[in-house]
Design a protein around this motif. Structure first.
Motif, short mmCIF file in Angstrom:
data_model
loop_
_atom_site.label_atom_id
_atom_site.label_comp_id
_atom_site.label_asym_id
_atom_site.label_seq_id
_atom_site.Cartn_x
_atom_site.Cartn_y
_atom_site.Cartn_z
N ILE A 90 -98.21 1.12 22.95
CA ILE A 90 -99.42 1.99 23.09
C ILE A 90 -99.41 2.94 21.76
O ILE A 90 -100.48 3.13 21.07
CB ILE A 90 -99.43 2.65 24.36
CG1 ILE A 90 -99.72 1.60 25.64
CG2 ILE A 90 -100.68 3.54 24.24
CD1 ILE A 90 -100.04 2.39 26.64
N ILE A 91 -98.32 3.36 21.50
CA ILE A 91 -98.00 4.58 20.37
C ILE A 91 -98.50 3.81 18.99
O ILE A 91 -99.27 4.12 18.16
CB ILE A 91 -96.79 5.10 20.34
CG1 ILE A 91 -96.69 6.07 21.51
CG2 ILE A 91 -96.85 5.95 19.12
CD1 ILE A 91 -95.21 6.61 21.71
N ASP A 92 -97.94 2.51 18.98
CA ASP A 92 -98.09 1.64 17.79
C ASP A 92 -99.73 1.21 17.59
O ASP A 92 -100.15 1.31 16.40
CB ASP A 92 -97.30 0.41 17.71
CG ASP A 92 -96.04 0.63 17.22
OD1 ASP A 92 -95.82 1.42 16.28
OD2 ASP A 92 -94.95 -0.32 17.42
N LYS A 93 -100.33 0.87 18.64
CA LYS A 93 -101.65 0.57 18.71
C LYS A 93 -102.41 1.78 18.16
O LYS A 93 -103.46 1.87 17.57
CB LYS A 93 -102.23 -0.18 20.18
CG LYS A 93 -101.36 -1.34 20.07
CD LYS A 93 -101.90 -1.94 21.60
CE LYS A 93 -101.58 -3.42 21.79
NZ LYS A 93 -101.85 -3.84 23.09
N PHE A 94 -102.14 2.82 19.13
CA PHE A 94 -102.94 4.18 18.77
C PHE A 94 -102.60 4.78 16.94
O PHE A 94 -103.65 5.14 16.49
CB PHE A 94 -102.40 5.29 19.61
CG PHE A 94 -102.86 6.64 19.53
CD1 PHE A 94 -104.48 6.63 19.82
CD2 PHE A 94 -102.41 7.71 18.84
CE1 PHE A 94 -104.83 7.72 19.82
CE2 PHE A 94 -103.25 9.04 18.83
CZ PHE A 94 -104.51 8.88 19.16
#
Length: 232
Positions: A197-201
């Protein structure tokens, strides 16, 4: 124009003894004159006689206004540094397991940006105030460093998952004894999902923030210009 020999005294000359004035055409420019990095916009001349201790002293001033040519700096500094920032975003699309690849991209981006920033400072004169190129290089350095820190945060969640992993056989027994398969899967999924999720954000946040900065930066330094008043 005639050459004159003047002897200047420590107390200067008053207007009673010497008066300096500009000709009708104060400055003449050569027709073929050109500067490699500047455009000559305007030349302002003025008379600035001063009254000091009851004595009026003669004074004339000339201000030359230049506009810097952006082509050289765009090619040599702004575009390469922007590409380095974009290169640091590639790590957001690389798998979490590819640790050497993501670390290499982050470190190389930081080191290259440091070299680019140092090179830009050596080409410009040393001044006490903050220049536009200093703000640009500092923000670019902040972006590439933030991209490296992003992987450090992602790696923390990934390592937390690996510390809780146990090799479970078909009977649900691992190296640390019996364990609950459902709890094991949820624990592993939670840590890795947070990292993803952090990567996508970050794939959206970093380009969006950099675009907003560019809009603000170029609007300030290309559209807005400080107005200087000529002191008489």
């Amino acid at each position: 124009m005639l050459d004159h020999l003047l002897r200047s005294f420590t107390d200067g000359y008053s207007t009673d003894r010497l008066m300096l004035r500009w000709n009708n055409v104060p400055v003449e420019l050569a027709a073929n004159m050109s500067l490699p990095q500047f455009i000559l916009d305007d030349i302002n001349t003025a008379i600035c006689d001063r009254l000091y201790a009851g004595i009026k002293y003669t004074c004339i001033t000339m201000k030359i206004h230049f506009t810097r040519k952006y082509g050289y700096h765009l090619i040599q500094e702004f575009i390469p540094s922007a590409l380095i920032v974009m290169l640091s975003w590639v790590s957001f699309w690389i798998s979490l397991e590819a640790v050497p690849a993501r670390i290499s991209i982050g470190l190389l981006s930081v080191l290259t940006m440091t070299t680019q920033s140092s090179g830009s400072r050596t080409k410009l004169p040393e001044v006490s105030y903050i220049k536009a190129i200093d703000i640009w290089m500092s923000v670019c350095m902040l972006f590439v460093f933030a991209a490296l820190l992003e992987y450090a945060l992602v790696n923390v969640f990934d390592r937390k998952q690996k510390r809780h992993e146990t090799y479970v056989d078909a009977n649900g027994v691992g190296k640390e004894g019996k364990t609950n398969k459902r709890h094991y899967r949820c624990c592993c999924l939670k840590g890795r999902e947070r990292a993803r999720i952090i990567d996508k954000f970050s794939r959206v946040l970093f380009p969006l923030t950099f675009t907003i900065f560019n809009m603000f930066y170029w609007s300030v330094y290309l559209i807005w210009e400080p107005v200087e008043t000529l002191q008489h």
